[in-house]
Design an enzyme around this catalytic site. Sequence first.
Site, PDB file in Angstrom:
ATOM      1  N   ASP A  67       0.812  -1.363  -0.147  1.00 28.74           N
ATOM      2  CA  ASP A  67       0.209  -0.205   0.503  1.00 28.74           C
ATOM      3  C   ASP A  67       1.236   1.446  -0.274  1.00 28.74           C
ATOM      4  OD1 ASP A  67      -2.776   1.470   0.584  1.00 28.74           O
ATOM      5  OD2 ASP A  67      -0.907   2.084   1.309  1.00 28.74           O
ATOM      6  N   TYR A  72       3.431   9.737  -1.191  1.00 27.50           N
ATOM      7  CA  TYR A  72       4.830   9.100   0.075  1.00 27.50           C
ATOM      8  C   TYR A  72       5.630   9.614  -0.752  1.00 27.50           C
ATOM      9  CZ  TYR A  72       0.711   6.987   2.310  1.00 27.50           C
ATOM     10  OH  TYR A  72      -0.522   6.233   2.625  1.00 27.50           O
ATOM     11  N   HIS A 108      -7.449  10.066  -2.383  1.00 29.80           N
ATOM     12  CA  HIS A 108      -6.806  10.152  -1.071  1.00 29.80           C
ATOM     13  C   HIS A 108      -7.646  10.323  -0.344  1.00 29.80           C
ATOM     14  CE1 HIS A 108      -2.448   9.683   0.730  1.00 29.80           C
ATOM     15  NE2 HIS A 108      -3.323   8.860   1.781  1.00 29.80           N
ATOM     16  N   SER A 113     -10.590   6.870   0.059  1.00 33.80           N
ATOM     17  CA  SER A 113      -9.534   6.963   1.318  1.00 33.80           C
ATOM     18  C   SER A 113     -10.522   8.542   2.482  1.00 33.80           C
ATOM     19  CB  SER A 113      -8.379   6.504   1.829  1.00 33.80           C
ATOM     20  OG  SER A 113      -7.824   7.109   2.228  1.00 33.80           O
ATOM     21  N   ASN A 114     -10.685   7.644   3.396  1.00 33.92           N
ATOM     22  CA  ASN A 114     -10.756   8.539   3.477  1.00 33.92           C
ATOM     23  C   ASN A 114     -12.701   9.210   3.928  1.00 33.92           C
ATOM     24  OD1 ASN A 114      -8.774   8.531   5.972  1.00 33.92           O
ATOM     25  ND2 ASN A 114      -8.029   9.702   4.282  1.00 33.92           N
ATOM     26  N   GLN A 124     -10.150   3.196   2.437  1.00 36.68           N
ATOM     27  CA  GLN A 124      -9.433   2.504   3.522  1.00 36.68           C
ATOM     28  C   GLN A 124      -9.240   4.250   4.428  1.00 36.68           C
ATOM     29  OE1 GLN A 124      -4.492   3.645   3.704  1.00 36.68           O
ATOM     30  NE2 GLN A 124      -5.416   2.446   2.183  1.00 36.68           N
ATOM     31  N   LEU A 164      -3.198  -0.296  14.557  1.00 34.69           N
ATOM     32  CA  LEU A 164      -2.794  -0.831  16.135  1.00 34.69           C
ATOM     33  C   LEU A 164      -2.766   0.683  17.153  1.00 34.69           C
ATOM     34  CD1 LEU A 164       0.596  -2.265  15.019  1.00 34.69           C
ATOM     35  CD2 LEU A 164      -1.551  -3.597  15.579  1.00 34.69           C
ATOM     36  N   GLY A 165      -4.292   1.540  16.088  1.00 32.18           N
ATOM     37  CA  GLY A 165      -4.042   2.216  17.116  1.00 32.18           C
ATOM     38  C   GLY A 165      -3.461   3.715  16.898  1.00 32.18           C
ATOM     39  N   GLU A 179       6.398 -11.225  11.982  1.00 34.78           N
ATOM     40  CA  GLU A 179       5.087 -11.625  13.020  1.00 34.78           C
ATOM     41  C   GLU A 179       3.781 -11.218  12.595  1.00 34.78           C
ATOM     42  OE1 GLU A 179       6.596  -8.703  15.684  1.00 34.78           O
ATOM     43  OE2 GLU A 179       7.888 -10.397  16.777  1.00 34.78           O
TER      44      GLU A 179
END
Length: 341
Positions: A91, A96, A157, A205-206, A228, A259-260, A312
């Site tokens: 992604d 970016y 975006h 997105s958003n 997204q 993950l916050g 992981e």
Amino acid sequence: EGKLFATIMPLLKGVMPPTIVGHGKMKGTPPVPDDMMPEPRPEKELFLDLPGGYKIPQSGLGTCCRPSAYDDVLVERTILWYLLMGGRHIDTAQLYLNHEAIGKGIQEAIRRGVPREEIFVTTKLNPGHYGRNATLEIVPTFLKELGLDYVDLLLMHAPSRLPGLNWLPSECKKSGLDKSGCRQETYRALSELREQGLVRNIGVSNFPTRILKEIQSMENVAPIANNQINFNPWISDGWMDTVEYCQQNDITITGYFTLGGSLQHHEANTIEVLQNLATKHEKSVAQIMLRWAIQMGTVVIPGTGNPKHMRENLAIFEFELSEEDMQAIAALRTSEEVKKF
């Protein structure tokens, strides 16, 4: 806008950005061994259906917001590590400024044996290039930067430019289009690019529910394949309503900040419910949260340049949360412990 973003994000973490000091000077992702070859994909990998018979892997690699995501050398290594370790969903975004480095990593992975047809690439169009002609002109440059014949998913975006940037020139501003008209012209152009085969799926997105309905009201355009958004156990009721609306309307959800978020990640590790579940399943809190998100029917794109963390993150397909576990995490929405979030 991209250069500003790629400069500010590392500075916020106390790191001098490559836009100032140059690429290849940042510490982080180690070189990939020359003799490393592709490993198998996760055995129990999960996917969501997209329009036209395509599928999106439910676990991907985000390439935003951490300092190393803006250093071309580290980004190329990151992509190669991830693809060789069995990951397949990348992604990124125009904003970016890392398309070329990602493309180099993809091409090297293909050279080592990863099939292009297995790789799922998502990128996003910056609102500064909204408008029919601007969109049709800029998207082919994304493909050139990435070294690809097509992208699997292209998203708008955001609904519009940030208020502080509205003074900058744009096609929509020049044409006198309001925000709604600008979005619709842009989405229609993306539909044309999909028909041409440069893009396989398009989305947003958003976008909250109200603006999703605006796009859905358009005729003769491609279906919205994905939205997204920020997604974790403590998002606002409004965004949770958007998640439910999307899933009821066959619009897949990709969640960032699962993950916050960068400021909340460490606090998430202190929540007793999550700690207990991590102990129960012999996994990390991060793995518990990612597994919760995919069992909620969303796509996750945790960002990391660390091969250990990549492995992981790909291991979230190896275990499953029970209904009781899922309810315990859902209860965090009204928990006193997470009101600080």
